[in-house]
Scaffold this motif. Structure first.
Motif, PDB file in Angstrom:
ATOM      1  N   LYS A  74       0.831  -1.206   0.000  1.00 30.54           N
ATOM      2  CA  LYS A  74       0.000   0.000   0.000  1.00 30.54           C
ATOM      3  C   LYS A  74       0.867   1.258   0.000  1.00 30.54           C
ATOM      4  N   ASP A  77       5.624   2.336  -4.238  1.00 28.65           N
ATOM      5  CA  ASP A  77       5.292   2.926  -5.529  1.00 28.65           C
ATOM      6  C   ASP A  77       5.272   1.893  -6.653  1.00 28.65           C
ATOM      7  N   GLY A  78       5.887   0.734  -6.417  1.00 27.06           N
ATOM      8  CA  GLY A  78       5.936  -0.298  -7.446  1.00 27.06           C
ATOM      9  C   GLY A  78       6.178  -1.657  -6.823  1.00 27.06           C
ATOM     10  N   PHE A 109      -3.929  -1.157  -4.674  1.00 29.82           N
ATOM     11  CA  PHE A 109      -2.800  -1.491  -5.537  1.00 29.82           C
ATOM     12  C   PHE A 109      -2.941  -0.875  -6.929  1.00 29.82           C
ATOM     13  N   LYS A 112      -0.300   1.194  -9.448  1.00 30.32           N
ATOM     14  CA  LYS A 112       1.112   0.987  -9.091  1.00 30.32           C
ATOM     15  C   LYS A 112       1.772   0.116 -10.159  1.00 30.32           C
ATOM     16  N   MET A 141      -3.010  -2.600 -12.349  1.00 29.40           N
ATOM     17  CA  MET A 141      -1.598  -2.260 -12.144  1.00 29.40           C
ATOM     18  C   MET A 141      -0.892  -2.255 -13.502  1.00 29.40           C
ATOM     19  N   MET A 181       7.345   5.256 -12.946  1.00 30.27           N
ATOM     20  CA  MET A 181       6.991   5.825 -11.645  1.00 30.27           C
ATOM     21  C   MET A 181       7.200   7.331 -11.640  1.00 30.27           C
ATOM     22  N   GLU A 185       4.331  10.137 -11.034  1.00 33.95           N
ATOM     23  CA  GLU A 185       4.486  11.181 -10.023  1.00 33.95           C
ATOM     24  C   GLU A 185       4.363  12.567 -10.646  1.00 33.95           C
TER      25      GLU A 185
END
Length: 207
Positions: A74, A77-78, A109, A112, A141, A181, A185
């Protein structure tokens, strides 16, 4: 940024670990933190479909790393799952672990980036790789790719280190996941959020 690495092999320093450490090394070069979870040698209870986790967010079985991993994922980030190949598939222990990790807990999840890597002596890599990717694609995901299917070959860690293409595939995977990622972001900072899911429509084939 942080990526959770799961070693699904009972051997803590074996072939799967060797591939995961290659990934962790590239992450470190790119400024990404990684944490390795070793599933261990103990038996892992399979999912019994009791659905208690739908209410609590936790599995009723609490004597293995599953619930700890749920909480860590949780916050991460990956995710990268590492599996040895047994009889052309991931080990039964890891599949039991993954079934309980993902069953009715996946809303946190979604979005991610995730990937699977497999380690085999000779054959079964593609089938194992396909099996593991299904966990990610059922819950939103994004699956991260590399320059080849994510596998290394060798019967010992020393032999895996001779698989130069396999190790390069591991490093490229880490680079690609880092890029994705960072893109996620950057989008988040720009106000781009994960799509709001529609209410689930369940269609049964037998009515």
């Amino acid at each position: 940024m942080k990526v959770l690495l799961i070693n699904g092999s009972p051997r803590p320093k074996g072939c799967t670990y060797t591939a995961l450490t290659e990934i962790a090394g590239r992450f470190s070069e790119l400024g990404v933190e990684s944490e390795l979870i070793q599933t261990g040698k103990k038996a892992i209870q399979d999912c019994i479909d009791c659905r208690k986790c739908a209410k609590t967010g936790k599995c009723i079985f609490n004597d293995d790393p599953v619930n700890e991993t749920v909480e860590k994922l949780k916050q991460a980030d990956g995710l990268i799952i590492g599996a040895p190949v047994y009889y052309a598939g991931p080990s039964a222990r890891l599949c039991a672990f993954m079934d309980r990790l993902f069953f009715m807990k996946t809303k946190d999840f979604a979005g991610k980036p995730a990937a699977a890597i497999v380690s085999c002596r000779r054959g079964g890599a593609s089938a194992s790789f396909d099996r593991l990717n299904k966990y990610f694609t059922i819950c939103g995901m994004p699956v991260v790719s590399s320059q080849y299917w994510n596998s290394v070959h060798g019967n010992t860690p020393e032999e895996v280190r001779q698989d130069l293409e396999g190790l390069q595939t591991m490093r490229t995977l880490a680079s690609n996941m880092t890029w994705l990622m960072q893109c996620i972001e950057a989008g988040r900072r720009a106000g781009i959020t994960y799509p709001e899911p529609e209410p689930w429509i369940a269609t049964n084939f037998i009515r």
